[in-house]
Structures are given as structure tokens and as C-alpha cells.
Scaffold this motif. Structure first.
Motif, mmCIF file in Angstrom:
data_model
loop_
_atom_site.group_PDB
_atom_site.id
_atom_site.type_symbol
_atom_site.label_atom_id
_atom_site.label_comp_id
_atom_site.label_asym_id
_atom_site.label_seq_id
_atom_site.Cartn_x
_atom_site.Cartn_y
_atom_site.Cartn_z
ATOM 1 N N ASP A 312 17.620 38.235 34.813
ATOM 2 C CA ASP A 312 18.014 36.769 34.371
ATOM 3 C C ASP A 312 19.427 36.873 34.363
ATOM 4 O OD1 ASP A 312 15.339 35.765 34.345
ATOM 5 O OD2 ASP A 312 15.245 35.770 32.206
ATOM 6 N N GLN A 313 20.163 37.840 33.801
ATOM 7 C CA GLN A 313 21.704 38.074 33.959
ATOM 8 C C GLN A 313 22.251 38.123 35.402
ATOM 9 O OE1 GLN A 313 23.010 41.289 31.577
ATOM 10 N NE2 GLN A 313 25.259 40.996 32.354
ATOM 11 N N LEU A 314 21.666 39.069 36.242
ATOM 12 C CA LEU A 314 22.130 39.083 37.638
ATOM 13 C C LEU A 314 21.638 37.982 38.389
ATOM 14 C CD1 LEU A 314 22.965 40.931 39.754
ATOM 15 C CD2 LEU A 314 20.648 41.461 40.329
ATOM 16 N N VAL A 315 20.716 37.156 38.073
ATOM 17 C CA VAL A 315 20.411 35.705 39.064
ATOM 18 C C VAL A 315 21.396 34.992 38.495
ATOM 19 C CG1 VAL A 315 18.973 33.894 38.915
ATOM 20 C CG2 VAL A 315 17.955 36.174 39.192
ATOM 21 N N ALA A 316 21.905 34.748 37.314
ATOM 22 C CA ALA A 316 22.791 33.801 36.841
ATOM 23 C C ALA A 316 24.392 34.368 37.481
ATOM 24 C CB ALA A 316 23.117 33.840 35.419
ATOM 25 N N ALA A 317 24.583 35.615 37.532
ATOM 26 C CA ALA A 317 25.993 35.961 38.038
ATOM 27 C C ALA A 317 25.851 35.559 39.589
ATOM 28 C CB ALA A 317 25.963 37.550 37.704
ATOM 29 N N LEU A 318 24.788 35.847 40.243
ATOM 30 C CA LEU A 318 24.886 35.646 41.563
ATOM 31 C C LEU A 318 24.775 33.984 41.994
ATOM 32 C CD1 LEU A 318 22.061 38.219 42.894
ATOM 33 C CD2 LEU A 318 24.397 38.027 43.405
ATOM 34 N N GLU A 319 24.046 33.331 41.259
ATOM 35 C CA GLU A 319 24.159 31.950 41.466
ATOM 36 C C GLU A 319 25.547 31.329 41.416
ATOM 37 O OE1 GLU A 319 22.153 27.804 39.727
ATOM 38 O OE2 GLU A 319 21.844 29.521 38.594
ATOM 39 N N ALA A 320 26.219 31.842 40.454
ATOM 40 C CA ALA A 320 27.596 31.093 39.987
ATOM 41 C C ALA A 320 28.468 31.619 41.267
ATOM 42 C CB ALA A 320 28.245 31.879 38.950
ATOM 43 N N ARG A 321 28.258 33.001 41.668
ATOM 44 C CA ARG A 321 29.009 33.343 42.937
ATOM 45 C C ARG A 321 28.822 32.614 44.225
ATOM 46 N NH1 ARG A 321 29.421 37.250 39.306
ATOM 47 N NH2 ARG A 321 30.608 38.713 39.226
ATOM 48 N N ILE A 322 27.330 32.620 44.463
ATOM 49 C CA ILE A 322 26.984 32.001 45.935
ATOM 50 C C ILE A 322 27.261 30.575 45.961
ATOM 51 C CG2 ILE A 322 24.794 31.416 46.991
ATOM 52 C CD1 ILE A 322 23.619 34.041 46.049
ATOM 53 N N SER A 323 27.112 29.863 44.931
ATOM 54 C CA SER A 323 27.671 28.459 44.975
ATOM 55 C C SER A 323 28.967 27.986 45.247
ATOM 56 C CB SER A 323 27.379 27.773 43.502
ATOM 57 O OG SER A 323 28.300 28.380 42.578
ATOM 58 N N LYS A 324 29.728 29.153 45.178
ATOM 59 C CA LYS A 324 31.326 29.095 45.549
ATOM 60 C C LYS A 324 31.585 29.472 46.972
ATOM 61 C CE LYS A 324 32.872 30.034 41.128
ATOM 62 N NZ LYS A 324 33.677 31.053 40.304
ATOM 63 N N LEU A 325 30.556 30.030 47.730
ATOM 64 C CA LEU A 325 30.659 30.584 49.154
ATOM 65 C C LEU A 325 30.802 29.010 50.131
ATOM 66 C CD1 LEU A 325 28.305 33.596 49.463
ATOM 67 C CD2 LEU A 325 30.996 33.423 49.060
ATOM 68 N N LYS A 326 31.751 29.125 50.958
ATOM 69 C CA LYS A 326 31.862 27.810 51.564
ATOM 70 C C LYS A 326 31.580 28.391 53.164
ATOM 71 C CE LYS A 326 34.735 24.175 53.213
ATOM 72 N NZ LYS A 326 36.248 23.574 53.049
#
Length: 495
Positions: A312-326
């Protein structure tokens, strides 16, 4: 007219969006074909070039040119070959901005990534230039009285080189530079999607001083050209990077002349995150490995195998990063991801995501096509949670910006899932336990393993896989040795 007839004006012509019309490069000359093929910019679908299709006849002519050139090139001093390779390296680096523009234009990756590819590609030329002077045999003890033994390494001969579109510069230099250093001559067949970079490299090779016929680049019908390269007895080796299916076909065709093959094929890389890992660093590593070139690399992280305690911690960290990719045009300064190579790739990736959704996985972010919004073959960077080994996204090489999480508890099951694939190219492990490092790296069946590191390739290190991911190694001394024959000499009557 060649795309690089005036290399000093490439940048101006790109800026003017001029339509290139270019020939193949055979025996030191530009050769037209009876037909042409179009090259498209995947960011907008526009035609950017028309390239001569020389077909079977051109392939035969190129093999003949390389065969004739081999008789003199193999006798050139390794020190002289080294100088010419060093000059080629220098010219590639001097032209890196123009080469990067060509890569972005025909392949779509961001201009920043394209610059990095040119530098990476040049590093293989530099390494091979240095290694050319270190190709040597050994003296051997023999069981026969009054005798001496030694080995000689000699160039294998004419090499057919078939390269993919995802690294149109680096995949050529990674194969050709060590082969040229060993004294081989080359017939290069670039991917039809990305011929311009290969033709530019050929012009720079000519300027570097390679004799006519040593470097040849032919474009056109892949089955016709591939058939010549695999069946001609004058071609002693075929090097190929691409899909496992095509690699198997080339290997089968090459068997008719017992031709040597070097194959760098598909991958299904596991990215293993143990519960003692630094999760923030693991997330950064996944972004670097998975989303580089929009996931279109053979060593891209395919399956994120994570222990449940930290999932769950990794999913949250990835979601935050992926949402910023343009996603966006590779020439745009704020683009993080370029397009996929064509619409067929978009459709394939979307089918994998939708099948995972229907099978019960959760689409955490992304999961949609962007072609209607951005005008090219774009797909949203995507994170899937709740993946299972039965899903198509787990069984296939994704080759797109899709990351999927698989929650697995024990080391034994992690190793089992990691190995549950016919592929064995690259793998990644994030852990701070040295015991786990040894157990996992020895237990998983992959040719390259990154421990707390998201990338594994370098000019000085071996690159290659196990199982259906290929045969042979590129890079380092091993990459040069691939293109040599080892000959043993026994001298009797010495005493």
C-alpha cells in the motif's frame, strides 16, 4: 538525395519541417530503390520522410560490398581501426543535437531522452575503439612433448545487423562498434520506423574514414532483406535485437548455413520490492525503469512483485509520482513521456489494461488512450493494483507505460513468480538485506540483475539474457569476443 547530404544543415531542415527523401548506403555510395517507404512522426502521424526500398537486390549488393571490403578491412591494424572508431565517436558526439532531433522526430521519445541515447550509443564506439587494441589470443601448455600451443582471435566475417526502433542509434553502435573493432564488415538493416538515424550514422562513419563497403545501411522490405542476410553463405553472423518471435524465425533461417547468431530478444522483467526496502527509492527506481521511453524498452520493469506489508505504501508513492508525469510531443520542454511508436501499439497496450480491469484488477491511475486529446499515439501512464499471474498484462511484454502490482508474501513464491515466464533478460531487486540479495539474485533466472538500481546497461558491462530472451552478450570485452573466431594452433617439432 541523402538525409545527411549536408549534415551541417540537418537542424535547419528539421526546423523547416522539410520532407526528407533518402537512399540506402551501399559500398560507400547512396543507392536508390525501385520503391519508397514512408516514415511517420508518432507524435502527430505526419509523414516526415520517404526512404528508398532497395529490397532483395539491394541486400545482395550490400553483402557483396561488405564481402569485398572484408578482405582488406580484416588486415587493417587494430591500432588503425581504433583510430577510425575514435573519430566516429567524436563525430557522433559533435552531431548529438542533430541526431537527437532525428530520434525524436522518427521515434517519438523526448528530446532529453534522445540526447541521452546518443551519448549512450557513442560510449559503445569509444569502448570498442579502446578494446580493438586488446583483442588477442593466449599461449597454452600442451600434453605433447616438443610442442607449443596458442590461440588466435580473428574476425568472424561479414555481419548482418538487424536493429529495432526503440533505440535507433544505440542499438546500432552497440552491435556495430565491437564488430568493426574486431575487423568485421557490416550490413545494417534498421527498423522501417526509424531509418534516418541509421543513415546519419552511416554518413558519419564514412567521414570518420571507414573504407567503402565496411559499413552498409539498407532499408526496405524486412522479409526480403532478412532472407538474404540469413541465407547468404557470405554472411557469417547475424545480430538481431527485437521480438522473440522474429528472433526464432531468424535463428531457424540461419541454420541452413550454420550461421552464428547473437540475439537480444524480449523481456518480462520483474521488479521485486521486499518489505525491508527503502520504499521512496524503490518508487523512484520504478519510475526510472518503467516509464523511460514510455515503457518501450526490453529491460523495462514489467511486473512489480511486492511483499504485502509495504504494498500500500508503494502504491501511494507511485500514484503520486505517476500523476505528475506529462505525456506530450518529445520536442516540448515539459514532456515527460513521448508517444508510443504507432497506433497499433496503443491498441495493444489498451487491450492489456482492459483485460486486467475485467479480470478484477484496480486501475489506480491512468488506463486510457490519449490520442484524441494529444493527436498522436499516446497512452496515459498507468498503475494497476491487484494483478494476478493469469492476466495478460503479467504474461506478455507490455512495451508501454503500464505498471502492475503483484502482492506476494514469501521469498519462495517471489522467485517462483519471477521465473514464471519464458523470458530472462533483466530483473530488479530492492532490499537492504544482504542475505536476500544473494538468495534472490541466485534464485531468479535472468541475465542481468539490478540491486537497488533501476538500470543495468553500460558499454563496459555484459548485456544479454537467458531462456527465450536471447543468445550472446553485448558490451565489454564479451561484446567484442562475440564477433571473433577462436583459432587454436599447435606447433610440433620444437625440440
Amino acid at each position: 538525395m541523402s538525409v545527411i547530404d549536408r549534415p551541417d544543415t540537418i537542424a535547419e531542415r528539421l526546423d523547416d519541417k522539410a520532407l526528407f527523401r533518402t537512399d540506402s548506403f551501399i559500398g560507400g555510395e547512396w543507392v536508390a530503390g525501385d520503391a519508397t517507404t514512408e516514415v511517420f512522426n508518432p507524435a502527430n502521424g505526419q509523414v516526415i520522410a520517404e526512404v528508398a526500398d532497395v529490397g532483395e537486390a539491394g541486400a545482395i549488393k550490400a553483402v557483396a560490398a561488405a564481402t569485398a571490403a572484408f578482405e582488406t578491412w580484416k588486415k587493417v591494424s587494430p591500432f588503425e581501426r581504433s583510430k577510425i572508431l575514435m573519430k566516429w565517436n567524436q563525430l557522433i558526439l559533435e552531431a548529438q543535437s542533430d541526431l537527437a532531433k532525428l530520434i525524436t522526430l522518427e521515434m517519438g521519445k523526448t528530446y532529453r531522452e534522445a540526447h541521452g541515447e546518443v551519448v549512450y550509443g557513442a560510449s559503445f564506439v569509444e569502448w570498442s575503439a579502446e578494446e580493438a587494441k586488446r583483442i588477442h589470443g593466449e599461449t597454452l601448455d600442451t600434453p605433447f612433448p616438443g610442442s607449443r600451443g596458442w590461440t588466435i582471435r580473428q574476425p568472424v566475417g561479414v555481419v548482418g545487423c538487424i536493429t529495432p526502433w526503440n533505440f535507433p542509434v544505440a542499438m546500432i553502435t552497440r552491435k556495430c562498434a565491437p564488430a568493426l573493432a574486431a575487423g568485421c564488415t557490416m550490413v545494417i538493416k534498421p527498423a522501417p520506423e526509424t531509418p534516418l538515424s541509421a543513415l546519419a550514422l552511416a554518413e558519419l562513419a564514412k567521414r570518420a574514414g571507414f573504407p567503402d563497403g565496411v559499413v552498409n545501411v539498407i532499408c526496405g522490405d524486412a522479409p526480403a532483406i532478412g532472407g538474404v542476410l540469413t541465407s547468404s553463405p557470405d554472411v557469417r553472423m547475424v545480430g538481431f535485437t527485437g521480438s522473440t518471435a522474429v528472433g526464432k524465425l531468424l535463428m531457424k533461417q540461419a541454420a541452413s548455413t550454420v550461421k552464428r547468431v547473437a540475439l537480444e530478444l524480449g523481456g518480462n522483467a520483474p521488479f521485486i520490492v521486499m518489505d525491508d526496502a527503502d520504499i521512496e527509492k524503490a518508487a523512484d527506481g520504478i519510475i526510472a525503469s518503467k516509464f523511460r521511453v514510455s515503457g518501450q524498452t526490453c529491460v523495462s520493469a514489467n511486473r512489480l512483485i511486492v511483499q504485502p506489508k509495504v504494498a500500500d505504501q508503494l502504491v501511494a508513492a507511485l500514484e503520486a509520482r505517476i500523476s505528475k508525469l506529462k505525456p506530450g510531443d518529445g520536442f516540448a520542454s515539459d514532456s515527460d513521456l513521448g508517444p508510443l511508436i504507432h497506433m497499433g501499439a496503443v491498441e495493444r497496450v489498451d487491450a492489456l489494461v482492459q483485460q486486467a480491469r475485467e479480470a478484477g484488477a484496480k486501475i489506480v491511475t491512468g488506463g486510457k488512450r490519449l490520442d484524441s486529446e494529444l493527436g498522436g499515439s499516446f497512452y496515459a501512464p498507468t498503475l494497476i493494483d491487484g494483478g494476478t499471474a493469469a492476466m495478460d498484462v503479467a504474461c506478455n511484454e507490455i512495451f508501454g507505460p503500464i505498471a502492475s502490482i503483484y502482492r506476494v508474501e514469501t521469498e519462495e513464491d517471489i522467485i517462483k513468480l519471477a521465473n514464471d515466464t519464458p523470458y530472462g533478460l533483466a530483473a530488479y531487486i530492492y532490499t537492504r538485506d544482504v542475505g536476500r540479495v544473494h538468495r534472490l539474485s541466485e534464485g531468479i533466472e535472468y541475465g542481468m540483475i539490478g540491486i537497488n538500481a533501476p538500470m543495468v546497461g553500460a558499454a563496459s558491462t555484459p548485456f544479454g539474457g537467458m531462456k527465450e530472451s536471447g543468445i550472446g552478450r553485448e558490451g565489454g570485452k564479451w561484446g567484442v569476443e562475440e564477433f571473433t573466431e577462436l583459432k587454436y594452433v599447435l606447433l610440433g617439432g620444437v625440440d
